[in-house]
Design a protein around this motif. Structure first.
Motif, PDB file in Angstrom:
ATOM      1  N   THR A  85       0.679  -1.551   0.112  1.00 23.98           N
ATOM      2  CA  THR A  85       0.261   0.264   0.176  1.00 23.98           C
ATOM      3  C   THR A  85       0.562   1.575   0.011  1.00 23.98           C
ATOM      4  O   THR A  85       0.015   2.497  -0.563  1.00 23.98           O
ATOM      5  N   ASP A  89       0.758   4.077  -2.850  1.00 21.16           N
ATOM      6  CA  ASP A  89       0.303   5.733  -2.294  1.00 21.16           C
ATOM      7  C   ASP A  89       1.217   6.546  -2.714  1.00 21.16           C
ATOM      8  O   ASP A  89       1.418   7.801  -2.644  1.00 21.16           O
ATOM      9  N   CYS A 151      -8.864  -0.130   0.241  1.00 18.69           N
ATOM     10  CA  CYS A 151      -9.027   0.826  -1.367  1.00 18.69           C
ATOM     11  C   CYS A 151     -10.708   1.656  -1.143  1.00 18.69           C
ATOM     12  O   CYS A 151     -10.754   2.387  -2.564  1.00 18.69           O
ATOM     13  N   GLN A 154      -8.833   4.866   1.270  1.00 15.58           N
ATOM     14  CA  GLN A 154      -7.905   5.625   0.027  1.00 15.58           C
ATOM     15  C   GLN A 154      -8.245   6.293  -1.848  1.00 15.58           C
ATOM     16  O   GLN A 154      -8.655   7.249  -1.098  1.00 15.58           O
TER      17      GLN A 154
END
Length: 332
Positions: A85, A89, A151, A154
């Motif tokens: 991640t 990111d 998800c 985010q």
């Protein structure tokens, strides 16, 4: 010289588990070619982060009678997923550094970073599949639900960048997905490996949710007030970037006309000049925003600790309590 740590303290307990995790991570990617893929993967896994998520899983498993070596594949899986991640990111956030080093897409390329992240995601599932447990199917189902939640979080976080009206409640709901979901899963996974009853698994999920909120709000607070050189970021960086954090959103909810105009200019995406950070901090102090953030960290930490009381007494439970307190008091 460092201060000697007593062999049976929570700190020593964590050191032993962290060493196990570091050793496991170091041996995960032996393949030499193609170097363009595996070199950045090894680079990511050698980043020496806090290893909070695998520690939570190992301690939860130990609290249910599962020795650390038996739970290690799942613990490595959660840390590998966390690093996946971070790699993706960093691409989305256009970040140049991570843990004091160039990010993968900066050191190599964006294409390489995407592929390295994809590999890490696949590796995390492979590690979970190596876990020997009658609860493996439940573990994987919850893992899939966690990935979905993350998800979603985010997506919400990115949407907040251009969304004009975001509330503190919206922000907390986003944190519950983006930050807390993986912490919840780590604690739940240890319980599932130990065959814990459903009520205890759910209690540990609540502990993870509160820890996630406390962790993120503390991060937001430290971004503005940290004076420890180990913080490693520009003070007020979130405000300079115009990020909608707990502090900024709380300020907007409390502000009068003058303060509202000041903070709304930041929230609308123009950000804040570095020279105005001190003014922003003083305005937040006067509005009680900094105290509100500290109180929220304390309240969520206490709620998380109360949820941990569902665990039977054990050294692992004692260390989990100590770890929650350490996260509450951290300076970086």
């Amino acid at each position: 010289m460092g201060v000697a740590v007593e062999p049976h303290t929570p700190a020593a307990h964590l050191d032993r588990l962290r060493a196990l995790v570091e050793e496991g991570l170091a041996g995960l990617v032996p393949a030499p070619t193609p170097e363009r893929l595996y070199e950045p993967v090894r680079y990511v896994l050698s980043g020496r982060g806090k290893r909070l998520r695998p520690l939570l899983l190992l301690l939860s498993a130990e609290a249910h009678g599962v020795p650390a070596p038996a739970a290690l594949p799942a613990a490595l899986g959660v840390e590998v997923f966390h690093n996946f991640t971070l790699v993706h990111d960093d691409i989305m956030d256009h970040s140049d550094e991570r843990r004091g080093r160039p990010t993968v897409h900066v050191r190599w390329s964006e294409d390489t970073a995407i592929l390295a992240g994809d590999y890490l995601l696949a590796l995390s599932y492979d590690l979970l599949a190596r876990t020997e447990s009658p609860s493996l199917a439940r573990l994987l189902r919850r893992y899939g639900a966690m990935v979905t939640a993350l998800c979603e979080g985010q997506t919400l976080d990115k949407a907040f960048e251009t969304q004009p009206a975001v509330t503190v409640a919206d922000y907390l709901a986003m944190i519950d997905r983006k930050t807390a979901a993986l912490l919840c899963w780590a604690l739940e996974a240890g319980a599932l490996l130990g065959g814990a009853p459903a009520g205890r698994v759910e209690a540990l999920g609540q502990a993870g949710r509160h820890l996630g909120r406390a962790f993120q709000i503390q991060d937001d607070l430290l971004d503005l007030v940290a004076d420890d050189g180990r913080w490693g970021k520009p003070v007020g960086g979130d405000l300079m970037e115009g990020k909608k954090t707990y502090l900024l959103l709380t300020a907007l909810e409390r502000a009068g006309a003058d303060d509202d105009a000041f903070f709304r200019r930041i929230a609308e995406g123009t950000g804040l000049p570095p020279s105005d950070v001190a003014d922003a901090r003083e305005r937040m102090r006067r509005l009680g925003v900094l105290d509100a953030a500290r109180q929220a960290v304390d309240e969520h930490t206490e709620a998380g600790l109360s949820a941990l009381d569902a665990l039977p007494e054990s050294p692992a439970r004692t260390t989990l309590h100590w770890l929650f307190r350490r996260m509450q008091a951290r300076l970086h």
